[in-house]
Design a protein around this motif. Sequence first.
Motif, PDB file in Angstrom:
ATOM      1  N   ALA A 201      42.139  -3.955   9.953  1.00 10.04           N
ATOM      2  CA  ALA A 201      40.860  -3.803   9.270  1.00 10.04           C
ATOM      3  C   ALA A 201      39.795  -4.738   9.849  1.00 10.04           C
ATOM      4  O   ALA A 201      38.732  -4.897   9.274  1.00 10.04           O
ATOM      5  N   SER A 202      40.112  -5.388  10.978  1.00 10.75           N
ATOM      6  CA  SER A 202      39.174  -6.343  11.558  1.00 10.75           C
ATOM      7  C   SER A 202      37.940  -5.638  12.111  1.00 10.75           C
ATOM      8  O   SER A 202      38.016  -4.523  12.600  1.00 10.75           O
ATOM      9  N   ARG A 203      36.809  -6.327  12.032  1.00 10.80           N
ATOM     10  CA  ARG A 203      35.548  -5.807  12.550  1.00 10.80           C
ATOM     11  C   ARG A 203      35.332  -6.345  13.949  1.00 10.80           C
ATOM     12  O   ARG A 203      35.406  -7.547  14.192  1.00 10.80           O
ATOM     13  N   GLU A 204      35.089  -5.428  14.885  1.00  8.82           N
ATOM     14  CA  GLU A 204      34.878  -5.807  16.278  1.00  8.82           C
ATOM     15  C   GLU A 204      33.508  -5.331  16.727  1.00  8.82           C
ATOM     16  O   GLU A 204      33.003  -4.299  16.258  1.00  8.82           O
ATOM     17  N   VAL A 205      32.899  -6.089  17.627  1.00  8.53           N
ATOM     18  CA  VAL A 205      31.642  -5.669  18.240  1.00  8.53           C
ATOM     19  C   VAL A 205      31.826  -5.662  19.747  1.00  8.53           C
ATOM     20  O   VAL A 205      32.709  -6.330  20.283  1.00  8.53           O
ATOM     21  N   ARG A 206      31.013  -4.905  20.425  1.00  9.21           N
ATOM     22  CA  ARG A 206      31.122  -4.819  21.885  1.00  9.21           C
ATOM     23  C   ARG A 206      30.612  -6.104  22.524  1.00  9.21           C
ATOM     24  O   ARG A 206      29.580  -6.654  22.148  1.00  9.21           O
ATOM     25  N   THR A 207      31.344  -6.547  23.526  1.00  7.61           N
ATOM     26  CA  THR A 207      31.037  -7.838  24.165  1.00  7.61           C
ATOM     27  C   THR A 207      30.636  -7.706  25.631  1.00  7.61           C
ATOM     28  O   THR A 207      30.243  -8.697  26.242  1.00  7.61           O
ATOM     29  N   ARG A 212      36.004 -11.465  29.892  1.00  5.72           N
ATOM     30  CA  ARG A 212      36.749 -11.446  31.150  1.00  5.72           C
ATOM     31  C   ARG A 212      36.143 -12.434  32.150  1.00  5.72           C
ATOM     32  O   ARG A 212      36.872 -13.061  32.935  1.00  5.72           O
ATOM     33  N   ILE A 213      34.835 -12.567  32.133  1.00  6.75           N
ATOM     34  CA  ILE A 213      34.187 -13.570  32.985  1.00  6.75           C
ATOM     35  C   ILE A 213      34.646 -14.960  32.592  1.00  6.75           C
ATOM     36  O   ILE A 213      34.905 -15.825  33.448  1.00  6.75           O
ATOM     37  N   LEU A 214      34.796 -15.181  31.293  1.00  3.65           N
ATOM     38  CA  LEU A 214      35.266 -16.476  30.795  1.00  3.65           C
ATOM     39  C   LEU A 214      36.678 -16.768  31.294  1.00  3.65           C
ATOM     40  O   LEU A 214      36.980 -17.901  31.712  1.00  3.65           O
ATOM     41  N   VAL A 215      37.544 -15.764  31.293  1.00  3.46           N
ATOM     42  CA  VAL A 215      38.897 -15.937  31.827  1.00  3.46           C
ATOM     43  C   VAL A 215      38.829 -16.322  33.303  1.00  3.46           C
ATOM     44  O   VAL A 215      39.533 -17.234  33.758  1.00  3.46           O
ATOM     45  N   GLY A 216      37.972 -15.636  34.063  1.00  7.60           N
ATOM     46  CA  GLY A 216      37.836 -15.949  35.480  1.00  7.60           C
ATOM     47  C   GLY A 216      37.345 -17.365  35.718  1.00  7.60           C
ATOM     48  O   GLY A 216      37.853 -18.074  36.606  1.00  7.60           O
ATOM     49  N   THR A 302      35.338 -10.585  16.276  1.00 11.15           N
ATOM     50  CA  THR A 302      34.931 -10.961  17.627  1.00 11.15           C
ATOM     51  C   THR A 302      34.180 -12.277  17.610  1.00 11.15           C
ATOM     52  O   THR A 302      34.422 -13.166  18.444  1.00 11.15           O
ATOM     53  N   ALA A 303      33.264 -12.423  16.662  1.00  9.33           N
ATOM     54  CA  ALA A 303      32.489 -13.665  16.549  1.00  9.33           C
ATOM     55  C   ALA A 303      33.395 -14.849  16.217  1.00  9.33           C
ATOM     56  O   ALA A 303      33.206 -15.949  16.740  1.00  9.33           O
ATOM     57  N   GLY A 304      34.380 -14.611  15.375  1.00  6.02           N
ATOM     58  CA  GLY A 304      35.320 -15.671  15.031  1.00  6.02           C
ATOM     59  C   GLY A 304      36.116 -16.144  16.232  1.00  6.02           C
ATOM     60  O   GLY A 304      36.294 -17.356  16.444  1.00  6.02           O
ATOM     61  N   ARG A 305      36.619 -15.176  17.026  1.00  6.47           N
ATOM     62  CA  ARG A 305      37.379 -15.551  18.217  1.00  6.47           C
ATOM     63  C   ARG A 305      36.488 -16.262  19.237  1.00  6.47           C
ATOM     64  O   ARG A 305      36.899 -17.230  19.877  1.00  6.47           O
ATOM     65  N   SER A 354      38.969  -7.701  22.705  1.00 11.24           N
ATOM     66  CA  SER A 354      37.556  -7.359  22.559  1.00 11.24           C
ATOM     67  C   SER A 354      37.216  -6.024  23.183  1.00 11.24           C
ATOM     68  O   SER A 354      37.847  -5.578  24.150  1.00 11.24           O
ATOM     69  N   LYS A 355      36.205  -5.392  22.631  1.00  7.84           N
ATOM     70  CA  LYS A 355      35.712  -4.116  23.159  1.00  7.84           C
ATOM     71  C   LYS A 355      34.635  -4.367  24.208  1.00  7.84           C
ATOM     72  O   LYS A 355      33.629  -5.022  23.934  1.00  7.84           O
ATOM     73  N   ALA A 356      34.889  -3.858  25.411  1.00  3.72           N
ATOM     74  CA  ALA A 356      33.890  -4.028  26.475  1.00  3.72           C
ATOM     75  C   ALA A 356      32.679  -3.156  26.187  1.00  3.72           C
ATOM     76  O   ALA A 356      31.575  -3.484  26.541  1.00  3.72           O
TER      77      ALA A 356
END
Length: 356
Positions: A201-207, A212-216, A302-305, A354-356
């Motif tokens: 039931a989590s709310r996600e927004v597109r990021t 992925r840039i952060l991972v890199g 998404t904002a929480g993560r 996250s949703k791209a």
Amino acid sequence: MAVAASTEGVPLARVPRSRSLSAVRAWIYCLAALVVLMVAVGGATRLTGSGLSITEWRPVTGAIPPLTEQAWVVEFEKYRQISQYELVNKGMSLSEFKFIYAWEWGHRQLGRLIGLVFFLPLVWFWVRGIIQGRLALTLLGIGALGGLQGAIGWIMVASGLEPGMTAVAPIKLALHLTVASVILACLIWVASGLKDRSGAASREVRTGYAPRILVGLILFQIALGGLVAGSKAGLTYNTWPLMDGALVPPASALFVVKPWIENFVDNVLLVQFNHRLVAYAIVAFAFWHVWSVRRKDPASSTAGRAAGMAGLALGQMALGIVTLLLAVPLWAGLAHQVFAMAVLAMAVVHARVSKA
């Protein structure tokens, strides 16, 4: 007569498969934890100067340590032939040698354990048909990367056994640490992707591609951290925010080595400065990402993560500053290295969900 179609929202036909994939996910997370432990033991091996204590690569027979006093004397004599002993540890006692040998042996033994924990369950899951298709190929690829990592580890050690060398080559240490981090990232990516979120039931927004840039960026920073560790750049310029009395050292000092490209590996001033700069960039990018997501939906998962990621990045930078100011004591150096793995793992989960 109607038959119940689901159990807690999951279709009955999917329950066994879901449980099987949960077991696979738990196994992969166990592997990820072992990789983090491997990184920690590897860091301790480096910080205690133990990495060159075993001068041979014996993948199978090397699992058995010296068991008699005579066997210990033979191993010690091999170590006394290399430059690290002559130039750094001359006069070391046998008991002192046993201490550094234990760290390196433990590091290699843990590598063997990871191989077994990877291979045996993989075969079991595969035979039962739980792992197949794309997932099977992905895991085989990770396994191949793990085998390559073992070879890279020996190439790294061999670089320190060359005449005149007292430590491993910094660029090879950086490669060894980076490949370990890539393996961890791959394991976390696969495991987090196996979780069934269809009923979430989590709310996600597109990021976009920001996660992925952060991972890199984090992987790049870990590679730079490997160069800092390999060149012992953390033992110099132990002030912050100024470095050698300036916020930005002069170019004449940053590029004193000729040819200029070698400064990125051999000049401890530039090596440490680059590590600082990328740390600032990661923290700034992470907080920009939080601001960007919260504009769309501040109450979203998404904002929480994203906020959690920013907090971890800031904490890791603070820990790095403490490590630098204290001139890299063992506890701080290990904490900084292990926490980097936690930051990377969280970033990968965030990017995967996250949703791209």
